[in-house]
Design an enzyme around this catalytic site. Structure first.
Site, mmCIF file in Angstrom:
data_model
loop_
_atom_site.group_PDB
_atom_site.id
_atom_site.type_symbol
_atom_site.label_atom_id
_atom_site.label_comp_id
_atom_site.label_asym_id
_atom_site.label_seq_id
_atom_site.Cartn_x
_atom_site.Cartn_y
_atom_site.Cartn_z
ATOM 1 N N HIS A 1 74.459 43.176 -49.928
ATOM 2 C CA HIS A 1 75.515 43.579 -50.786
ATOM 3 C C HIS A 1 75.195 43.588 -52.054
ATOM 4 O O HIS A 1 76.538 43.526 -53.009
ATOM 5 C CB HIS A 1 76.186 42.015 -50.083
ATOM 6 C CG HIS A 1 77.627 42.339 -50.288
ATOM 7 N ND1 HIS A 1 78.448 43.253 -50.921
ATOM 8 C CD2 HIS A 1 79.024 41.745 -49.472
ATOM 9 C CE1 HIS A 1 79.635 42.958 -50.141
ATOM 10 N NE2 HIS A 1 79.246 42.138 -49.581
ATOM 11 N N ASP B 1 78.467 48.220 -50.954
ATOM 12 C CA ASP B 1 79.913 47.486 -50.653
ATOM 13 C C ASP B 1 80.496 47.332 -49.627
ATOM 14 O O ASP B 1 79.941 48.288 -48.694
ATOM 15 C CB ASP B 1 81.197 48.204 -51.609
ATOM 16 C CG ASP B 1 81.011 48.387 -53.506
ATOM 17 O OD1 ASP B 1 80.256 46.828 -53.013
ATOM 18 O OD2 ASP B 1 81.572 48.393 -53.837
#
Length: 426
Positions: free
Chosen positions: A398, A402
């Site tokens: 992450h 995204d």
């Protein structure tokens, strides 16, 4: 008689020290030239250290789990000849794998004749039972150890017929056939209290796996995404291709189709085919798709790499996946074959469960996990029909990926798999 001192060889790649993972000999053993003496672990691979001479082991230079410098004394062997002390590095080590199966050990019948050969081991007598010291730990895979535990067999009493005396499942069966186990005791024995315990040192490949998994979970910001995929159409296509071309081109599993789906989907999502250097804060996106295929072996998880998957046909990918998996499981995969992946595909096959949360193979930023295929009733256009369904359980970093992009990437793979003709439309 003389003493031949073998030093830890220079394995290359600037490596100054290695971890001694396992001895395949002990003091007093007779060894022959090219017999594997020990396994050592580098940052990238397990390496076999063979003997350059015939002789008798008189001293070991370290204990499993010990980190040894290149050039330090590995082992001392008594040899026939002049009484002076001889020193050498071991012969060129053989890279086994980033997780090896049992190394190959040359037997007496296979050893090379030599004019000045030292003493040779006596032929090993056959039979299911062998006497070992109470504290001697026989070579065996975790699966064999569990099987022996379930059967109530003491492994130290079983003669191993595998490489380096490794105990195999067949050896347990031979032991039972000889009536030398209490496994056939009355059923009540299965409910007897047990107080045994076993301590297993985390060294070698298991230590490397532990370190890499811990490093990955501590450094990357993992998040997982699970999607359900209808694989009915692609399974029908796979069955048709195997029936028509299987005899001449080889059988196809689902994996080469998934590799192809990754290649096509990555054209629109290049951020998934990347490596992240978190120290330099640099993301490197790669045009080449080098797919790591997670492979289980007796000693742990390995990830051999299908290089340039973007340039391979279905059958080319299938053949390479099969070759690499076999090389990894038999300890023949090279260090180059076990490094350099840009994205990883992991599958537990028929044991794939419903959902998994795979750990990233750093420095990659995406890993796609395959769960098992099951038949389920599905509603399509108002009708209940039986379809073959499968989940993809995938994880992403992450820090650089995204959530929306990850979901769209997996949806793209889903579309390609559910409409398999689109895998080949350019």
């Amino acid at each position: 008689m003389g003493t031949h001192v073998i030093k830890m060889p220079d394995i290359g790649e600037g490596i100054a020290e290695v971890e001694l993972s396992q001895w395949h000999v002990k003091v007093g053993d007779l060894v022959v030239e090219d017999q594997v003496l020990a396994d050592v672990m580098t940052d990238k691979a397990m390496v076999d250290i063979p003997s350059p001479v015939h002789g008798k082991v008189i001293a070991l230079g370290g204990q499993p789990g010990e980190v040894m410098a290149v050039g330090s004394v590995l082992i001392s062997i008594e040899v026939e000849g002049a009484g002076n002390l001889k020193e050498s590095a071991a012969p060129a080590p053989v890279a086994a794998q980033e997780p090896p199966a049992a190394p190959k050990v040359e037997t007496v019948a296979e050893s090379k004749p030599a004019a000045a050969a030292g003493p040779r081991p006596a032929p090993v007598c056959q039979g299911p039972m062998v006497a070992r010291e109470a504290d001697e730990r026989p070579l065996a895979s975790p699966a064999v150890r569990k099987h022996a535990l379930d059967l109530g067999i003491q492994l130290r009493l079983v003669r191993g017929s595998g490489p380096a005396g490794r105990v195999l499942h067949e050896d347990l069966e031979a032991y039972l056939a000889q009536g030398q186990s209490n496994a056939s005791a009355p059923a009540a024995a299965a409910y007897a209290q047990r107080h045994d315990e076993e301590q297993i040192q985390v060294i070698g490949m298991r230590r490397k796996i532990a370190q890499r998994m811990q490093d990955a979970t501590q450094r990357a910001a993992h998040f997982s995404y699970v999607e359900e995929i209808d694989v009915t159409a692609i399974e029908e296509l796979r069955a048709y291709l195997n029936e028509k071309h299987g005899a001449s081109r080889g059988k196809l599993t689902l994996l080469p189709f998934l590799v192809r789906a990754l290649v096509v989907a990555l054209r629109d999502f290049p951020q998934m085919n990347a490596r992240y250097d978190d120290e330099a804060q640099v993301i490197t996106r790669l045009g080449a798709v080098h797919v790591g295929v997670a492979t289980q072996s007796d000693v742990g998880l390995m990830v051999p790499v299908v290089r340039h998957a973007e340039a391979r046909s279905l059958w080319d990918s299938a053949a390479e996946i099969s070759r690499l998996a076999n090389a990894a499981r038999t300890g023949k995969a090279s260090r180059d074959e076990l490094s350099g992946s840009t994205i990883t595909l992991t599958s537990l096959g028929a044991l794939g469960g419903i959902v998994s949360t795979p750990v990233l193979n750093l420095p990659e930023v995406a890993i796609v996990g395959v769960n098992k295929i099951v038949e389920r009733p599905m509603v399509i256009k108002g009708q209940v029909v039986i379809r073959k369904m499968m989940n993809l359980s995938s994880s992403f970093d992450h820090r650089v990926v995204d959530g929306m992009d990850a979901a769209l990437f997996i949806q793209a793979i889903r579309g390609l798999i559910e409409q398999p003709a689109t895998l080949f439309v350019e």
